[in-house]
Design an enzyme around this catalytic site. Structure first.
Site, PDB file in Angstrom:
ATOM      1  N   ASP A  28      -8.697  -4.955  -4.038  1.00  0.00           N
ATOM      2  CA  ASP A  28      -7.613  -3.887  -4.344  1.00  0.00           C
ATOM      3  C   ASP A  28      -6.243  -4.226  -4.457  1.00  0.00           C
ATOM      4  OD1 ASP A  28      -6.110  -1.351  -4.125  1.00  0.00           O
ATOM      5  OD2 ASP A  28      -7.700  -0.377  -3.325  1.00  0.00           O
ATOM      6  N   HIS A  66      -8.807  -1.310  -6.645  1.00  0.00           N
ATOM      7  CA  HIS A  66      -8.351  -0.028  -6.254  1.00  0.00           C
ATOM      8  C   HIS A  66      -9.139   1.099  -7.003  1.00  0.00           C
ATOM      9  CE1 HIS A  66      -5.222   2.428  -4.448  1.00  0.00           C
ATOM     10  NE2 HIS A  66      -4.897   3.134  -5.491  1.00  0.00           N
ATOM     11  N   SER A  77      -6.222   6.636  -1.893  1.00  0.00           N
ATOM     12  CA  SER A  77      -5.132   5.954  -2.015  1.00  0.00           C
ATOM     13  C   SER A  77      -3.840   6.666  -1.115  1.00  0.00           C
ATOM     14  CB  SER A  77      -4.677   5.907  -3.243  1.00  0.00           C
ATOM     15  OG  SER A  77      -3.514   4.936  -3.465  1.00  0.00           O
TER      16      SER A  77
END
Length: 690
Positions: free
Chosen positions: A627, A662, A542
């Site tokens: 995501d 995600h 991330s």
């Protein structure tokens, strides 16, 4: 997978130049078109990349499976959490043999009572390839449970209610809610929730719902007009109040409170938002404890009576501000206060006896560890539940008598197999960054691993949003350590390990400190014979994927391989597009590129914009089509550009999970497949294939 084995031809994304002009500056984005999620050409490209990955990694396919089985075998199949008592029930979760998901259970009156199954998530998830359950809020009469379910991995939850007496799941299904932000009123009929915007994925409205009524008739109680703020909602520990929290990370906080016994009432502001003032509150009897950064960078603790909250002159200081201690956690009991204080990068738990006006700290022995206040729903107790873990100690839950200082281990994560913590050792040391900042590093390895530079090493970090990466235990990591790897966590700026200034010095116009810290730690590890360049690996996800992108642009020669999971790499383009989920709330982290000075600075480090003709390490990039935090096209575009620019013949792989977002796969075992892929990629590069 040596370079000689990578004869497969990688897919090449079509070049379709798009001009992007900002502040009179034009960028050419050849792969902008990859953001067309519904375009079959996009999906076909992502599938081709997946097929290429499988072809390249075919020689280690059995090894990947072995790693998966190995990591899965360490997990206790039939497991159970430590019960906690709330109201008339003891609540706990347990896992079934082979079960991917938990079963949420309770027993009335005692742990010897008959078990009641509240929700069997394995059953709920059967019809879906992805399933996440969040929330679990039990009504005051203990007969109903509210929960949210996400079956797409976009973090858009459908709120549902189950009658725990009859087993009926009510038809009150409310879509697009903030999972986990639910609260019951005291009447057992009224439920409060947050509605999310389908485009931005921001929670922005608070609604009141009455059971049995049409959700279309739900009452809007509050709407957050500033899309830079995130909304949260919940019932406070005292149960007297329902709280709505508007929070803009690093900027401002605002609490609104409603007495749970008055569900038809209006939420009242605790203290109006003010730029630069962050606070959170806990209620006890007629007093609020306020953790606040008002005239206190590292936060201090204050108290105020219920009817005086808006008058800061009525706030009384309980714990003053300290420059060397960051006040991070708070829990209140009838006779005690418990504080989580971060000092020298580690969490210290402090117990204050309110009656005796005495305090003490819990003692921990590991050089690198993580401790935290657990879930303590009962005010009227002298028992504190806390959690503890270290790089060599599995996750542990303790009950601590705050009067006698007696500590009782309630449960420790059981690692199946021949795991012995005495076979591993950890270190903690300081690395001086290029500007003099002292960066803590936590390191773990199996005893006997050589410290002469010959050992392979995986270096991990995050470094954003003030999120601290603590040195906790990982049973999956043993698959690296037992094969001779060292594992290091670099506690770089942008996190909050060393206090609020540590975070402030790793954001906005100081963001490059984050990248420099990571590189400087890498060079220290090499210079001090922990590893060497052809055996050093880097990993981040991330915003930590942004870190990976910046690092390989800056110092690619330091690393043999890099794993970037769901990486945020197209910083400028994303932050210019306010229609992309969660963008506006990030302006205080990265800056707003619609203002030229921010645009220029962000452009100077954005990984995608700074890919250049040079040799890059072997790289594995992972993303998810759905995501909600970092859109899949960022890593896809990055890989496409790297393929055309890099001058080496090292491996570059992109894996897109077409069914997840995600957080990757749901379920406790399925997620291990991603870790097995990462480890097989890394281990193979140093010739370890068994």
């Amino acid at each position: 997978m040596t370079n000689a084995q990578t004869t497969a031809v990688p897919p090449i994304a079509a070049v379709k130049p798009t001009e992007l002009t900002t502040h009179g500056h034009t960028r050419i984005d050849n792969y902008y078109w990859l953001n067309e999620r519904e375009n079959p050409e996009v999906i076909n490209y992502l599938k081709a990349e997946n097929e290429y990955l499988e072809t390249v990694l075919a020689p280690v396919s059995e090894f990947r499976e072995k790693l998966f089985d190995e990591m899965k075998s360490r997990i206790k199949q039939q497991d159970e959490s430590v019960p906690y008592q709330e109201g008339n029930y003891f609540y706990y979760t347990r896992y079934l043999e082979g079960g991917e998901y938990p079963v949420h259970c309770r027993k009335r009156g005692s742990l010897e009572a008959e078990e009641e199954i509240m929700l069997d998530v394995n059953e709920l998830a059967k019809a879906y390839s992805y399933y996440d359950l969040a929330g679990l809020e039990v009504s005051d009469n203990e007969e109903l449970v509210a929960y949210g379910e996400d079956t797409v991995s976009r973090r858009m939850y459908t709120l549902r209610v189950k009658n725990l007496k009859t087993g009926e799941i009510y038809p009150d299904a409310i879509p697009d809610t903030e999972g986990g932000s639910y609260a019951w009123a005291a009447d057992n009929q009224t439920l409060f929730y947050i509605r999310k915007d389908a485009q931005t994925l921001l929670g922005y409205q608070v609604y009141r719902h009455t059971l049995g009524t049409d959700p279309e008739q739900d009452v809007l109680l509050y709407e957050e007009k500033d899309n830079q703020f995130y909304l949260g909602l919940g019932r406070m520990k005292s149960k007297k109040y329902i709280a709505v929290v508007s929070d803009h990370n690093g900027v401002a906080t605002e609490f609104r409170l409603l007495e749970a016994s008055n569900p038809a009432g209006d939420f009242k502001v605790f203290l109006p938002r003010e730029k630069g003032h962050e606070y959170d509150v806990q209620h006890l009897e007629t007093t609020f404890y306020v953790r606040t950064n008002w005239k206190a960078d590292n936060f201090r603790l204050m108290e105020v009576k219920e009817n005086k909250t808006k008058d800061r002159s009525a706030w009384k200081e309980v714990i003053p501000h300290r420059h060397h201690v960051y006040l991070e956690q708070l829990d209140a009991f009838k006779s005690h206060l418990v504080l989580g204080e971060r000092r020298d990068g580690l969490m210290h738990l402090r117990v204050i006896d309110q009656k005796k006006k005495q305090d003490h700290y819990l003692e921990f022995d590991d050089p690198a560890y993580v401790a935290g206040i657990g879930y303590n729903p009962d005010f009227n107790t002298n028992i504190l539940r806390f959690t503890y873990s270290s790089l060599t100690t599995p996750s542990s839950t303790f009950d601590y008598n705050m009067d006698t200082k007696e500590k009782t281990l309630m449960k420790q994560q059981e690692v199946i197999g021949d795991f012995d913590p005495n076979n591993y050792t950890s270190e903690r040391f300081i690395v001086k960054s290029r500007d003099g900042a002292k960066v803590p590093v936590s390191l773990v390895y199996r005893k006997g691993t050589p410290k002469d530079g010959s050992a392979p090493l995986l270096q991990y970090a995050y470094g954003s949003y003030g999120y601290s990466i603590d040195p906790n235990f990982s049973s999956t990591r043993l698959s690296l350590l037992d094969r001779g790897f060292m594992f290091a966590i670099a506690h770089i700026r942008g996190g909050q390990e060393m206090g609020r200034k540590w975070y402030d010095n790793g954001k906005m116009f100081k963001k490059k400190n984050t990248f420099n810290d990571f590189v400087d730690v890498s060079e220290y590890l090499i210079q001090n014979q922990y590893t060497q360049t052809d055996r050093l690996f880097a990993m981040g996800g991330s915003a930590g994927g942004l870190l990976m992108g910046a690092v390989v642009n800056q110092k690619p020669e330091l690393y043999r391989g890099v794993v970037a999971a769901v990486p945020f790499v197209d910083v400028v383009t994303t932050m210019l597009d306010e229609s992309i989920p969660l963008t506006t709330g990030e302006f205080e982290e990265w800056g707003n590129p619609k203002i030229k000075k921010y645009y220029d600075y962000m452009l100077s480090y954005s990984p995608y914009d700074n890919v250049k003709e040079q040799a890059y390490p072997n790289m594995l990039v992972m993303t998810g089509l759905h995501d909600s935090q970092v859109q899949y096209w960022e890593p896809a575009k990055w890989v496409a550009k790297l393929r055309t620019m890099k001058t080496d013949d090292n491996v570059l792989l992109l894996q897109t999970n077409l069914e997840t977002g995600h957080g990757g796969a749901s379920g406790r075992f399925e997620a291990l497949k991603d870790i097995a892929l990462e480890y097989a990629f890394i281990l193979n590069l140093v010739g370890i294939r068994q």
